[in-house]
Design a protein around this motif. Sequence first.
Motif, PDB file in Angstrom:
ATOM      1  N   GLY A  54       0.799  -1.228   0.000  1.00  0.00           N
ATOM      2  CA  GLY A  54       0.000   0.000   0.000  1.00  0.00           C
ATOM      3  C   GLY A  54       0.828   1.273   0.000  1.00  0.00           C
ATOM      4  N   GLY A  55       2.138   1.152   0.131  1.00  0.00           N
ATOM      5  CA  GLY A  55       3.006   2.328   0.103  1.00  0.00           C
ATOM      6  C   GLY A  55       3.426   2.743  -1.290  1.00  0.00           C
ATOM      7  N   ILE A  64       5.750   6.355  -5.730  1.00  0.00           N
ATOM      8  CA  ILE A  64       5.442   6.958  -7.034  1.00  0.00           C
ATOM      9  C   ILE A  64       5.568   8.478  -6.951  1.00  0.00           C
ATOM     10  CG2 ILE A  64       3.549   7.421  -8.655  1.00  0.00           C
ATOM     11  CD1 ILE A  64       2.752   4.447  -8.315  1.00  0.00           C
ATOM     12  N   GLU A  65       5.201   9.034  -5.821  1.00  0.00           N
ATOM     13  CA  GLU A  65       5.322  10.494  -5.652  1.00  0.00           C
ATOM     14  C   GLU A  65       6.775  10.930  -5.795  1.00  0.00           C
ATOM     15  OE1 GLU A  65       3.959  14.212  -5.556  1.00  0.00           O
ATOM     16  OE2 GLU A  65       2.707  12.414  -5.608  1.00  0.00           O
ATOM     17  N   GLU A  99      -3.177  -7.948  -7.578  1.00  0.00           N
ATOM     18  CA  GLU A  99      -2.487  -9.223  -7.705  1.00  0.00           C
ATOM     19  C   GLU A  99      -1.071  -9.012  -8.252  1.00  0.00           C
ATOM     20  OE1 GLU A  99      -2.792 -13.376 -10.235  1.00  0.00           O
ATOM     21  OE2 GLU A  99      -4.604 -12.167  -9.994  1.00  0.00           O
ATOM     22  N   THR A 100      -0.943  -8.171  -9.268  1.00  0.00           N
ATOM     23  CA  THR A 100       0.366  -7.910  -9.859  1.00  0.00           C
ATOM     24  C   THR A 100       1.268  -7.169  -8.877  1.00  0.00           C
ATOM     25  OG1 THR A 100      -0.666  -7.818 -12.043  1.00  0.00           O
ATOM     26  CG2 THR A 100       1.564  -6.917 -11.863  1.00  0.00           C
ATOM     27  N   GLN A 101       0.698  -6.286  -8.078  1.00  0.00           N
ATOM     28  CA  GLN A 101       1.497  -5.557  -7.099  1.00  0.00           C
ATOM     29  C   GLN A 101       2.132  -6.475  -6.057  1.00  0.00           C
ATOM     30  OE1 GLN A 101      -0.179  -1.932  -5.435  1.00  0.00           O
ATOM     31  NE2 GLN A 101      -1.561  -1.787  -7.182  1.00  0.00           N
ATOM     32  N   ASP A 102       1.526  -7.642  -5.856  1.00  0.00           N
ATOM     33  CA  ASP A 102       2.053  -8.601  -4.878  1.00  0.00           C
ATOM     34  C   ASP A 102       3.014  -9.618  -5.480  1.00  0.00           C
ATOM     35  OD1 ASP A 102       0.775  -7.542  -2.639  1.00  0.00           O
ATOM     36  OD2 ASP A 102      -1.075  -8.656  -3.063  1.00  0.00           O
ATOM     37  N   ILE A 134      11.879  -9.303  -5.992  1.00  0.00           N
ATOM     38  CA  ILE A 134      11.319  -7.979  -5.714  1.00  0.00           C
ATOM     39  C   ILE A 134       9.898  -7.891  -6.257  1.00  0.00           C
ATOM     40  CG2 ILE A 134      13.599  -6.884  -5.723  1.00  0.00           C
ATOM     41  CD1 ILE A 134      12.792  -5.597  -8.437  1.00  0.00           C
ATOM     42  N   ARG A 135       9.144  -6.960  -5.695  1.00  0.00           N
ATOM     43  CA  ARG A 135       7.788  -6.648  -6.136  1.00  0.00           C
ATOM     44  C   ARG A 135       7.826  -5.321  -6.893  1.00  0.00           C
ATOM     45  NH1 ARG A 135       5.663  -5.615  -0.527  1.00  0.00           N
ATOM     46  NH2 ARG A 135       7.790  -4.855  -0.487  1.00  0.00           N
ATOM     47  N   PRO A 136       6.734  -4.962  -7.557  1.00  0.00           N
ATOM     48  CA  PRO A 136       6.704  -3.655  -8.227  1.00  0.00           C
ATOM     49  C   PRO A 136       7.038  -2.487  -7.298  1.00  0.00           C
ATOM     50  CG  PRO A 136       4.932  -4.999  -9.056  1.00  0.00           C
ATOM     51  CD  PRO A 136       5.560  -5.771  -7.904  1.00  0.00           C
ATOM     52  N   ILE A 137       6.566  -2.504  -6.054  1.00  0.00           N
ATOM     53  CA  ILE A 137       6.886  -1.416  -5.126  1.00  0.00           C
ATOM     54  C   ILE A 137       8.392  -1.341  -4.884  1.00  0.00           C
ATOM     55  CG2 ILE A 137       6.507  -2.804  -3.041  1.00  0.00           C
ATOM     56  CD1 ILE A 137       5.496  -0.219  -1.680  1.00  0.00           C
TER      57      ILE A 137
END
Length: 176
Positions: A19-20, A25-26, A129-132, A144-147
Amino acid sequence: MIHRAKWIDREFNFDFPTGGLPNIIERLYGTTSRAKELVSPLSDTFLSESHFNKWSIKTHIGHLIDLEELHQGRVHEFILRKKILRPADMTNKKTENGQHNDKKIGELLSEFNLQRNHLIELFEKLDEETQDLKSLHPRLNKLIRPIDLAYFIAEHDDHHLADIRMIIKYFKRHKS
């Protein structure tokens, strides 16, 4: 003087909650503005000069542009559920051959902003789902994940902005 690690020697711990992602992105949004603020008062000659037998300020910005294709490709690889993300060219051939010093700084910043906005769109369109998902980052040899990728990119941006700021500070101190 503060000791600074080489980019290639940096290690990362990725423990952000998914969720961060909007917060990271900012940071990605802000890179173009911070670069513009740093370079706007400087002459084209100064921006094009090699400093300390290394890259010019324009080349640093050109390098950020050059890597947007890699970053965007890696986001697509998450979408495609690839197990291993594409490797970066650690020789920086694209940057070395990019002739970024021949371009106007406004042109470079505009191209970077265009490419960066596209990257941000890709991140913002990722479903939960993709973010995880996790894929292997080849240089870090970590899943690694997208974040995590977004954070890695933001850190790389800051690395080059810090290089630019150090060049500017050094020459301001030694100008008089």
